[in-house]
Each structure stands twice: as C-alpha cells, then as structure tokens.
Enzyme design. Structure first.
Site, PDB file in Angstrom:
ATOM      1  N   GLU B 134     -13.002 -38.251  23.889  1.00 22.71           N
ATOM      2  CA  GLU B 134     -14.007 -37.707  24.811  1.00 22.71           C
ATOM      3  C   GLU B 134     -15.190 -37.114  24.058  1.00 22.71           C
ATOM      4  OE1 GLU B 134     -13.045 -39.350  27.204  1.00 22.71           O
ATOM      5  OE2 GLU B 134     -13.385 -37.850  28.756  1.00 22.71           O
ATOM      6  N   THR B 186     -22.198 -40.102  30.806  1.00 19.43           N
ATOM      7  CA  THR B 186     -21.683 -38.759  31.084  1.00 19.43           C
ATOM      8  C   THR B 186     -22.520 -37.704  30.358  1.00 19.43           C
ATOM      9  OG1 THR B 186     -19.468 -39.664  31.314  1.00 19.43           O
ATOM     10  CG2 THR B 186     -19.620 -37.292  30.995  1.00 19.43           C
TER      11      THR B 186
END
Lengths: 316, 316
Positions: B134, B186
């Site tokens: 991530e 994102t």
C-alpha cells in the site's frame, strides 16, 4: 388543560455522565445514586415561581434563568395551560460539576409537569423541551445529558434535532463518579475547545468510537479498555483540573477499564468490572485529589440505571 | 526455508470496498465476484521476477514498483529465504478503480508465498507485509482494503500498527459495485482532502459511524439507511467523478439503502435488501453514467465474501 386534580408532583432525575470519552456530544449514561428532585405545586393564578432551592447556593430564582423554570414556562406556553406552578428544587448535583445538573433540573421539572397532564408527552417530546434548558445553561442544545437523564441507561444520541437515540446494551460493570470540589462551567469548558481537528485525529477517534460500540455489543471489556480513549477533547480540558492525569492514572493502575472526564468535567468517571474494585478505585482517586488539596465526593453505580421518574403525588 | 516441495502456487484475492461512507480508513468489505490471481513459481536462483501481467496494461514490471513483488521481496528478505520466484499476475481489478487492486495483488502474492512455507504466517502477519504494498501504491500504509481482502467479510480496522480488526456481522444484503471507466489514483484522491475538519463535522460523522455500527449489530436497515452518510470525504471527492451525485441519487431513488464511493473512487458501491433490487440499481446507475458518456462495469455480491485463498498448487 390540567386534566387531573393533583396538588403537587415531585419527580427525580438522575445525574448523568456525558461523552464517555469517545462520544463527544453523542454518548452518555445515567447514575442512579444521585440526582435532582423537583416539586411542582399548582397555583391558582398562572404564575411560575421558584419557591425554594435546596442543596445549592447561587442558583438563580429568576424564572428566565433557571433551567427548571425555563422549560416549564416554555411547555406551559406551548400548551396554553391556564395554570401556574410553584417550583421547589432539591439539588443533589453540584453546579458546574460535569454531572448533568442543569439537565437533571429541567428533566425532573418536565417529568413532573407531564404527570400533571396525565403524561401526554413522549420522552422524545420531553427531551425536545429539556434542550431549551441546556441552551440557557451552556449556550448549546446538546442532548448527551438530557437523553440518558430521561431514558436511563447508556444512550447513543444519533441526532438532537429531532431527538433520535438508541439504548446501548451496557455491560454489568460499575461506574465510579468522583466530583472534585471545583467548579467548571460547561460553557467555559466548551469555549476552550479548538473548533478544528486534524483528519488524522478524526480517523483515530473514529476507530476508538467504533471499538467502544463494538465492545459494548460484544460485551468485550478488553476492547472497551483498549479503545475508550479520548484523543481530542480530554487533552484540551485536562489543564482545567489540577492533577487530572494523576487521578486518571491512579484509576487505571487500580484496575479501571477506562477513566476520563464526566461531561465537561471537573468530575471524572471510571469503569470497573466489580463493585469491590470500584470502591478501591474511588478511594485511590479521592486520595490522589487530596494531594492537590482538593476535596471530593464519589458515587458508585451501575450503568443500567433507570431514567427520571415521578416519586410523589399529592392530590387535593 | 521452503519447507515443501511445491513448484507453483496460485492464490486469489478479492476486490474490496473501503471506507463504507462512514469509516474513512477504518471500514471495508470484500467482494466475491472479482479480484486478482497471483501465481508464484519457484526459481532455482534467488531472483524475484515479474514474468507476466494479464488483464491490465501499464502496471510496472520493476519489482520495486509493483505491489505484488515488493511484498514478496520484503517477506523473502525478512525470512532469509534462499529461493527466488517468478510472479504472474492476472488482474481482475482495474488500476485506479477504488476497488482495492493494489491490495489484492500484494495479498494474493503473500497468500501464495505463505502456502509455499506451509502457512507459518498468521493473517495479521500477512497484513503487516501487505501494508508495504500500500505504501508503494499510494504513499500510506492504510489497512482498509488489506484487511477485508485477507480476512473476508466486513471488517472494522481498529489499528493498523499493529493490525487489529474485528469481523462485523454484516447483514445478508447485496452490494452493487460499479466501476466507471475513469482512473483515479488513490494518492491523488487523498491529496485533495483537507487535512483539517471542523469539530462539528467530527461530531456529526461520529454519530453517523455509531449509527452504522449499531445498525450492523441490531440488523436494522433503517438505521443503516439513515446514518451511513459521509459528510466529510465524499463532498470533497465528488467533483472528481462526473455525474457522481446523479448516479448516487439514482441508486437511492431505486431503493438503495446507501450509496457512496468505493474507497477513493471513482467506483461507487450501493447496498440493497434484495438481489433483484440490486440488479435494478446497477442498471440505473450504469444508465446514468452513460448520460455523461462514461462506460462502466458492475458486479453484484453479498457482504460476507470470503477472503484471499489458494486456488491451485502444482507439485514438482
């Protein structure tokens, strides 16, 4: 119209612990061992008069400034009642203690008035009126004392306009509520709060709140212990109470699941698994406050106390 | 050490819908009808090589930039494995779709590697490694895709360091996940967010979150409908997706209990009581996107999907 031939009604409303660390303005629970009594006695004229205030000095007799009379007047006006009342207040909750004293007086007054009318108003409707008392007392219509005071138990307040609340299935644990003899007005304790918080703080406090609610539903005291932490409000208010962190720490070290401010303080609450441990915690907290030359009172209570209710009715 | 004589392992990891409107960075659920497959094949040397990426163009073959290889390398290094791997990725999740594609690749890779080792790592340990993916993908180790991807179901993430999560008892309702053919990274969708919010917003969103969690535990879809509202993040991101509010509104008008962004968008999720209604909702949302000349795919799934798992093992 007064529909029943009563002379006087007395109602009791409990003290309440608002916020519960993770639910600023949205969580609270009732305390069954302390509270306010309000007696309403019917008058022949339509006046509303505060006849007597026991247990506290300095509370206003001016009916536009006292929360009990403000809400009675508002409800009488709205219902166009052709009756007046003498109001007697017996305060069990100290002024500016963070134990929901202003709420208890207005709630007890409303419950007593509702009894005169044969209880046509729902608890939600009474809560709506009680909010006018909060506005007088601290400038804001927050419902986190009003709702547990009226409904009892541990309450989640999802909305205050209109009132929407949920009774949470509080575990069978014990609450210590300790009141150091200091006075902290809710309005002042609100005014010092920063109007902005960081997104990061919001995320962490949200996780704490979610951990608390989940802990309540799963009856998991480890979750409650770990996540009932206030990272936003408590750090800002701690400086208002000498020794706050020491007293909190001594509670946690003595086995409290959680300890934080009750409402806007200066009182603290602490939760414990057993009554015996709650007594030890209360004693230690009281001793710690004494190191700062601060005297205190404490109460030990369950979390499933009932809400405000009528205690005496005189016909005549 | 590789403890078992395997040649290759394939694992599947599901797409995930993070945030669920009220739980920015702390809530997410898995989708069972779409996801990524990762195949690891043992090499004689100790190299880690991305051999093939299917289903998506533009994903990096550089092993320091691809989330699947980054986490494999990290875990191999930490365990001092003397084995290398060829990695094949079969992407079912589009890049920048808000459906947890980066998580799914790293999670599937880790689950496959764990199988090679006879599964010594717990899901929490795998989650720890997946967070490094991530970080590569969007600059932050947020766990709201990783955790539902690994564990399945609807997850509350109380802490990401260390990982602590709770499986929520999600109701038997249906999720529409619709992916408009737009790409929204994102990182970009996080960068536009204000770093500060007002205390008032925090209080309201806290009430919404508490209403959601309570609704989940009480299985009360009225509570879910009323309180699963994002007043903080969604208003800031809506402008990134043409027609967002129109598509959301058409979902709600068609009977959705709730509709909002999936993760950081551009995908949306909507929840519905019945599968039939979910199909109607999906169709209406797709039609609405077409008014903006935006094509889309959709999936309909339950909320109790299982998490990542091994799908194929070849010995040799």
């Amino acid at each position: 119209m007064i529909k029943y031939n009563l002379k006087s009604v007395t109602a009791f409303a409990p003290a309440t612990c608002a916020n519960i660390a993770v639910g600023f303005d949205i969580l609270g629970f009732a305390i069954d061992s302390v509270g306010d009594f309000v007696t309403l006695t019917k008058r022949e004229d339509q006046k509303i008069i505060i006849e007597q205030i026991e247990g506290i000095n300095n509370l206003p007799y001016d009916i536009l400034k006292n929360t009990a009379s403000v809400v009675i007047k508002k409800l009488c006006d709205d219902l166009q009642l052709n009756t007046g009342f003498n109001i007697r207040l017996k305060k069990g909750i100290a002024l500016g203690s963070g134990m929901g004293g202003s709420s208890a007086s207005s709630v007890a007054a409303l419950v007593a008035l509702n009894q005169f009318l044969l209880n046509p108003l729902t608890l939600n409707e009474l809560a709506y009126y009680a909010l006018f008392g909060e506005e007088i007392a601290c400038g804001q219509r927050h419902a986190d004392n009003i709702v547990p005071c009226l409904f009892g138990g541990m309450q989640l307040i999802l909305s205050s306009n209109p009132i929407e609340n949920i009774l949470l299935p509080a575990p069978n644990i014990f609450c210590v509520l300790i009141h150091p003899h200091l006075r902290l007005d809710t309005k002042d304790a609100r005014d010092i709060l920063s109007k902005e918080i960081s997104l990061k703080q919001h995320i962490q406090q949200s996780a704490n709140l979610a951990g608390f609610i989940t802990g309540i539903y799963k009856k998991d005291s480890n979750l409650l212990k770990k996540y009932t932490q206030d990272i936003i409000i408590e750090p800002q208010r701690a400086k208002l109470v000498p020794g706050f962190y020491k007293v909190k720490d001594v509670a946690l070290q003595s086995g409290a699941i959680v300890a934080s401010f009750s409402g806007s303080g200066p009182s603290l609450f602490a939760l414990s698994d057993t009554k015996n441990n709650a007594e030890i915690i209360a004693d230690k907290m009281q001793q710690e406050f004494m190191k700062y030359n601060i005297h205190s009172d404490f109460w030990i209570t369950g979390l499933n106390s009932k809400g405000a209710h009528v205690t005496e009715i005189y016909e005549g």
